[in-house]
Design a protein around this motif. Structure first.
Motif, PDB file in Angstrom:
ATOM      1  N   GLU A 141       0.830  -1.202   0.000  1.00  0.00           N
ATOM      2  CA  GLU A 141       0.000   0.000   0.000  1.00  0.00           C
ATOM      3  C   GLU A 141       0.861   1.247   0.000  1.00  0.00           C
ATOM      4  N   GLU A 142       1.941   1.222   0.766  1.00  0.00           N
ATOM      5  CA  GLU A 142       2.835   2.371   0.831  1.00  0.00           C
ATOM      6  C   GLU A 142       3.501   2.635  -0.516  1.00  0.00           C
ATOM      7  N   LYS A 143       3.799   1.561  -1.261  1.00  0.00           N
ATOM      8  CA  LYS A 143       4.527   1.699  -2.528  1.00  0.00           C
ATOM      9  C   LYS A 143       3.605   1.901  -3.724  1.00  0.00           C
ATOM     10  N   TYR A 144       2.485   1.172  -3.750  1.00  0.00           N
ATOM     11  CA  TYR A 144       1.637   1.150  -4.945  1.00  0.00           C
ATOM     12  C   TYR A 144       0.289   1.845  -4.775  1.00  0.00           C
ATOM     13  N   GLY A 145      -0.023   2.283  -3.573  1.00  0.00           N
ATOM     14  CA  GLY A 145      -1.251   3.040  -3.350  1.00  0.00           C
ATOM     15  C   GLY A 145      -2.511   2.244  -3.632  1.00  0.00           C
ATOM     16  N   GLU A 146      -3.440   2.844  -4.396  1.00  0.00           N
ATOM     17  CA  GLU A 146      -4.757   2.267  -4.624  1.00  0.00           C
ATOM     18  C   GLU A 146      -4.717   0.943  -5.393  1.00  0.00           C
ATOM     19  N   ARG A 147      -3.606   0.632  -6.049  1.00  0.00           N
ATOM     20  CA  ARG A 147      -3.544  -0.620  -6.817  1.00  0.00           C
ATOM     21  C   ARG A 147      -3.628  -1.849  -5.921  1.00  0.00           C
ATOM     22  N   VAL A 148      -3.463  -1.663  -4.609  1.00  0.00           N
ATOM     23  CA  VAL A 148      -3.543  -2.791  -3.686  1.00  0.00           C
ATOM     24  C   VAL A 148      -4.983  -3.106  -3.285  1.00  0.00           C
ATOM     25  N   GLN A 149      -5.931  -2.234  -3.630  1.00  0.00           N
ATOM     26  CA  GLN A 149      -7.285  -2.398  -3.136  1.00  0.00           C
ATOM     27  C   GLN A 149      -7.947  -3.722  -3.529  1.00  0.00           C
ATOM     28  N   PRO A 150      -7.751  -4.258  -4.752  1.00  0.00           N
ATOM     29  CA  PRO A 150      -8.349  -5.567  -5.044  1.00  0.00           C
ATOM     30  C   PRO A 150      -7.897  -6.651  -4.082  1.00  0.00           C
ATOM     31  N   LEU A 151      -6.638  -6.613  -3.669  1.00  0.00           N
ATOM     32  CA  LEU A 151      -6.129  -7.655  -2.783  1.00  0.00           C
ATOM     33  C   LEU A 151      -6.734  -7.539  -1.390  1.00  0.00           C
ATOM     34  N   TYR A 152      -6.901  -6.323  -0.896  1.00  0.00           N
ATOM     35  CA  TYR A 152      -7.612  -6.153   0.367  1.00  0.00           C
ATOM     36  C   TYR A 152      -9.047  -6.666   0.245  1.00  0.00           C
ATOM     37  N   SER A 153      -9.685  -6.363  -0.871  1.00  0.00           N
ATOM     38  CA  SER A 153     -11.083  -6.753  -1.035  1.00  0.00           C
ATOM     39  C   SER A 153     -11.254  -8.263  -1.130  1.00  0.00           C
ATOM     40  N   PHE A 154     -10.261  -8.979  -1.679  1.00  0.00           N
ATOM     41  CA  PHE A 154     -10.330 -10.437  -1.711  1.00  0.00           C
ATOM     42  C   PHE A 154     -10.401 -11.012  -0.295  1.00  0.00           C
ATOM     43  N   VAL A 155      -9.689 -10.392   0.640  1.00  0.00           N
ATOM     44  CA  VAL A 155      -9.735 -10.851   2.040  1.00  0.00           C
ATOM     45  C   VAL A 155     -11.137 -10.652   2.592  1.00  0.00           C
ATOM     46  N   ASP A 156     -11.709  -9.473   2.353  1.00  0.00           N
ATOM     47  CA  ASP A 156     -13.071  -9.209   2.817  1.00  0.00           C
ATOM     48  C   ASP A 156     -14.056 -10.200   2.203  1.00  0.00           C
ATOM     49  N   TYR A 157     -13.903 -10.441   0.899  1.00  0.00           N
ATOM     50  CA  TYR A 157     -14.847 -11.314   0.214  1.00  0.00           C
ATOM     51  C   TYR A 157     -14.742 -12.751   0.706  1.00  0.00           C
ATOM     52  N   ALA A 158     -13.554 -13.168   1.112  1.00  0.00           N
ATOM     53  CA  ALA A 158     -13.390 -14.531   1.623  1.00  0.00           C
ATOM     54  C   ALA A 158     -14.299 -14.781   2.816  1.00  0.00           C
ATOM     55  N   VAL A 159     -14.607 -13.729   3.553  1.00  0.00           N
ATOM     56  CA  VAL A 159     -15.461 -13.857   4.735  1.00  0.00           C
ATOM     57  C   VAL A 159     -16.897 -13.438   4.436  1.00  0.00           C
ATOM     58  N   ASP A 160     -17.051 -12.310   3.799  1.00  0.00           N
ATOM     59  CA  ASP A 160     -18.368 -11.692   3.614  1.00  0.00           C
ATOM     60  C   ASP A 160     -18.740 -11.779   2.141  1.00  0.00           C
ATOM     61  N   ARG A 161     -19.397 -12.854   1.735  1.00  0.00           N
ATOM     62  CA  ARG A 161     -19.681 -13.118   0.322  1.00  0.00           C
ATOM     63  C   ARG A 161     -20.852 -12.247  -0.143  1.00  0.00           C
ATOM     64  N   TRP A 162     -20.570 -10.974  -0.431  1.00  0.00           N
ATOM     65  CA  TRP A 162     -21.659 -10.034  -0.682  1.00  0.00           C
ATOM     66  C   TRP A 162     -22.164 -10.062  -2.117  1.00  0.00           C
ATOM     67  N   PHE A 163     -21.578 -10.884  -2.963  1.00  0.00           N
ATOM     68  CA  PHE A 163     -22.154 -11.107  -4.285  1.00  0.00           C
ATOM     69  C   PHE A 163     -21.759 -12.497  -4.738  1.00  0.00           C
TER      70      PHE A 163
END
Length: 355
Positions: free
Chosen positions: A322-344
């Protein structure tokens, strides 16, 4: 070839029985933030994982359709296409690969990663075909449809799986544009895939699952790491290698991918407990010879704690990115969320030429 892709919105958490609803909702809330105190480490509310995921699926499916053509011997290739192009495939390995490539290299050179993304789907499909066999997990269904051997016979299923593994390697070597990716990176990717599906990786996971001798937390988690964590780890690492990730970045992606793979299966295990033995992959657990269940070994409370630990582990690995690439890391964070909270959920129509 046109593929119809639709997404179906779900409640914030899937419907669960009352006694487990509250713990999983609590776990979901924890998942939405990093284990650190920094609020910036959580996924951006503006990031749309559903759009990101489904927009990639159409390209991946069309490329897989071309990469696994219907040709002689036709029955074998029909069986191969049935599993590779099956409806309901979430394309998690390939999407993870593209996401880590995008993280390191950006979107401009994304074509360099699609051959490996498709190869990952081939080896994933091959492993599922073999895992479903009567001598393995004995699963008659896969994603709510007849498993490969149930439709084509055990002989054709074995041959289809056997053929998909080498086709994956061939596709990486023949389709990867060497003007965008170095030959060394391609060799590293081939080595990574071979290690993942080999005797110390997913094969070892299936062997341990068949033995069914796991009695401790460490033993059952070892099965999940090898049978499920390996594929996610490989997917994350391959995208990073193709994008030009450094050694330390590859190590972080390796740990991140493995944690996400185990987390996803662990949550599946919890949801399977909820749905009276019917897994989200459409298989009836009562008809399977073996299924490594963390909940059965350590209980629900400990399983939820392990899941929370995995969430923290995965997100901690992303903080440097996140410190190096900024917003480009957001899909990877979201994969963690999706692993738990299957919102679609993702629903795919099977193309007319799939078999």
């Amino acid at each position: 070839m046109a593929f119809t892709i639709s997404t179906v919105s779900l409640p914030k958490m899937p419907p669960l029985l009352p006694k487990f609803h509250s713990p999983l909702r609590s776990l979901s809330v924890h998942c939405s933030s990093s284990s650190s105190s920094s609020s910036s480490a959580s996924p951006s509310p503006a990031f749309d994982l559903r759009h990101y995921w489904t927009s990639l699926i159409s390209t991946i499916d069309s490329r897989l359709d071309a990469a696994v053509p219907l040709r002689y011997p036709f029955r074998v290739h029909e069986a191969m296409r049935y599993s590779v192009l099956s409806g309901g495939a979430k394309r998690a390995p390939s999407v993870m690969c593209i996401a880590t490539f995008d993280l390191i290299a950006g979107h401009d050179r994304r074509d360099a990663a699609f051959p490996t993304a498709c190869a990952l789907e081939m080896v994933h499909a091959a492993s599922l075909v073999h895992d479903d066999l009567p001598c393995m997990d004995a699963a008659a269904l896969r994603r709510g449809r007849p498993s490969n051997h149930a439709l084509f016979g055990v002989d054709m299923a074995i041959l289809a799986g056997d053929a998909l593994f080498p086709l994956a390697y061939e596709h990486v070597t023949s389709a990867t544009p060497l003007d965008l990716v170095s030959e060394n990176a391609v060799l590293q990717v081939l080595t990574e895939i071979a290690r993942t599906v080999g005797s110390t990786g997913m094969t070892a996971g299936q062997f341990l699952d068949l033995e069914g001798s796991y009695r401790s937390e460490a033993e059952v988690l070892n099965v999940l790491e090898r049978k499920f964590g390996e594929m996610a780890e490989c997917s994350a690492v391959c995208g990073g290698l193709l994008g030009g990730a450094g050694e330390e970045e590859v190590r972080k992606l390796r740990r991140y991918g493995r944690a996400v793979g185990v987390l996803y299966q662990l949550v599946d295990d919890i949801l399977m407990e909820e749905k009276e033995g019917i897994g989200s992959n459409g298989r009836s657990l009562g008809k399977m010879k073996s299924n490594a269940s963390v909940v059965n070994v350590v209980g629900m409370d400990r399983a939820l704690q392990i899941a929370e630990d995995l969430i923290g582990k995965a997100k901690n690995e992303l903080q440097g990115f996140e410190e190096k690439y900024g917003e480009r890391v957001q899909p990877l964070y979201s994969f963690v969320d999706y692993a738990v909270d299957r919102w679609f959920v993702i629903e795919e129509a099977i193309p007319a030429s799939a078999v």
